[in-house]
Design an enzyme around this catalytic site. Structure first.
Site, PDB file in Angstrom:
ATOM      1  N   GLY A 183     -11.731  28.566  36.006  1.00 49.19           N
ATOM      2  CA  GLY A 183     -10.783  28.270  34.925  1.00 49.19           C
ATOM      3  C   GLY A 183     -10.894  29.213  33.737  1.00 49.19           C
TER       4      GLY A 183
ATOM      5  N   HIS B 119     -12.658  38.096  28.410  1.00 49.84           N
ATOM      6  CA  HIS B 119     -13.732  38.750  27.649  1.00 49.84           C
ATOM      7  C   HIS B 119     -14.905  37.774  27.748  1.00 49.84           C
ATOM      8  CE1 HIS B 119     -15.002  40.970  23.697  1.00 49.84           C
ATOM      9  NE2 HIS B 119     -16.045  40.336  24.211  1.00 49.84           N
TER      10      HIS B 119
ATOM     11  N   HIS C  54     -17.755  35.269  27.599  1.00 47.69           N
ATOM     12  CA  HIS C  54     -18.188  34.409  26.496  1.00 47.69           C
ATOM     13  C   HIS C  54     -19.016  33.260  27.055  1.00 47.69           C
ATOM     14  CE1 HIS C  54     -14.216  33.272  27.971  1.00 47.69           C
ATOM     15  NE2 HIS C  54     -14.557  32.013  27.752  1.00 47.69           N
TER      16      HIS C  54
ATOM     17  N   HIS D 245     -19.837  29.433  26.537  1.00 47.43           N
ATOM     18  CA  HIS D 245     -19.494  28.182  25.855  1.00 47.43           C
ATOM     19  C   HIS D 245     -20.795  27.497  25.453  1.00 47.43           C
ATOM     20  CE1 HIS D 245     -15.166  27.794  27.069  1.00 47.43           C
ATOM     21  NE2 HIS D 245     -15.560  28.649  27.984  1.00 47.43           N
TER      22      HIS D 245
HETATM   23  P1  AMP Z   1     -12.473  30.132  29.159  1.00 50.56           P
HETATM   24  O1  AMP Z   1     -11.464  29.136  29.653  1.00 50.56           O
HETATM   25  O2  AMP Z   1     -13.835  29.939  29.712  1.00 50.56           O
HETATM   26  O3  AMP Z   1     -11.970  31.550  29.323  1.00 50.56           O
HETATM   27  O4  AMP Z   1     -12.616  29.843  27.610  1.00 50.56           O
HETATM   28  C1  AMP Z   1     -11.775  30.366  26.635  1.00 50.56           C
HETATM   29  C2  AMP Z   1     -11.932  29.509  25.423  1.00 50.56           C
HETATM   30  O5  AMP Z   1     -11.463  30.219  24.300  1.00 50.56           O
HETATM   31  C3  AMP Z   1     -11.147  28.190  25.499  1.00 50.56           C
HETATM   32  O6  AMP Z   1     -12.051  27.103  25.425  1.00 50.56           O
HETATM   33  C4  AMP Z   1     -10.218  28.273  24.285  1.00 50.56           C
HETATM   34  O7  AMP Z   1     -10.082  27.033  23.621  1.00 50.56           O
HETATM   35  C5  AMP Z   1     -10.906  29.305  23.415  1.00 50.56           C
HETATM   36  N1  AMP Z   1     -10.021  30.047  22.540  1.00 50.56           N
HETATM   37  C6  AMP Z   1      -8.829  30.620  22.865  1.00 50.56           C
HETATM   38  N2  AMP Z   1      -8.286  31.217  21.788  1.00 50.56           N
HETATM   39  C7  AMP Z   1      -9.163  31.032  20.769  1.00 50.56           C
HETATM   40  C8  AMP Z   1      -9.166  31.410  19.382  1.00 50.56           C
HETATM   41  N3  AMP Z   1      -8.161  32.100  18.836  1.00 50.56           N
HETATM   42  N4  AMP Z   1     -10.224  31.021  18.628  1.00 50.56           N
HETATM   43  C9  AMP Z   1     -11.244  30.319  19.164  1.00 50.56           C
HETATM   44  N5  AMP Z   1     -11.286  29.938  20.452  1.00 50.56           N
HETATM   45  C10 AMP Z   1     -10.264  30.278  21.249  1.00 50.56           C
HETATM   46 ZN    ZN Z   2     -12.185  41.567  24.071  1.00 45.48          ZN
END
Ligand code: AMP
Ligand code: ZN
Length: 111
Positions: free
Chosen positions: A92, A97, A99, A101
């Site tokens: 999901g 990029h 990251h 959680h």
């Molecule tokens: P993933 O689904 O593991 O790629 O996680 C991406 C996460 O980034 C999701 O939990 C989103 O809620 C979060 N996200 C997306 N845009 C932003 C934003 N502008 N600022 C902070 N979090 C964000």
């Molecule tokens: Zn990036």
């Protein structure tokens, strides 16, 4: 990367709540939290997948986890936390990029 939301937050091009930032990575608040405390630790280097990153950034992932543990109380994670890295479609992943959680601030569902 030009069109990346996390790169844009780092550069100040779009708003974001940055709780920690150094040259290697930053910790921000998730805009759509799935737990009481839901943060994201994001390396500066733009790469979608762990498989793509440099050796330096691979080591950095470990350093990030260590930093998170040292900031545990400051981040509101006194009773523990969960770290998750989504990679690819089945997991999901929505932002291409890498990251981590960081979730906690309450009792999380078991899995
Ligand atoms: P993933 O689904 O593991 O790629 O996680 C991406 C996460 O980034 C999701 O939990 C989103 O809620 C979060 N996200 C997306 N845009 C932003 C934003 N502008 N600022 C902070 N979090 C964000
Ligand atoms: Zn990036």
């Amino acid at each position: 990367m030009d069109n990346c939301v996390f790169c844009k937050i780092r550069k100040g091009e779009i708003p974001g709540t940055i709780l920690y930032k150094d040259e290697d990575f930053m910790i921000i608040k998730n805009i759509a939290p799935s737990s009481k405390v839901h943060l994201l630790a994001i390396p500066t280097e733009h790469a979608p997948f762990i498989a793509d990153i440099s050796e330096k950034s691979a080591e950095l992932l470990g350093k990030m986890m260590s930093k998170i543990s040292h900031m545990q109380e400051e981040l509101g994670l006194t009773n523990g936390y969960r770290l998750i890295i989504n990679q690819g479609e089945d997991a999901g992943q929505t932002v291409s990029h890498i990251h981590i959680h960081i979730m906690g601030g309450e009792k999380l569902a078991e899995f």
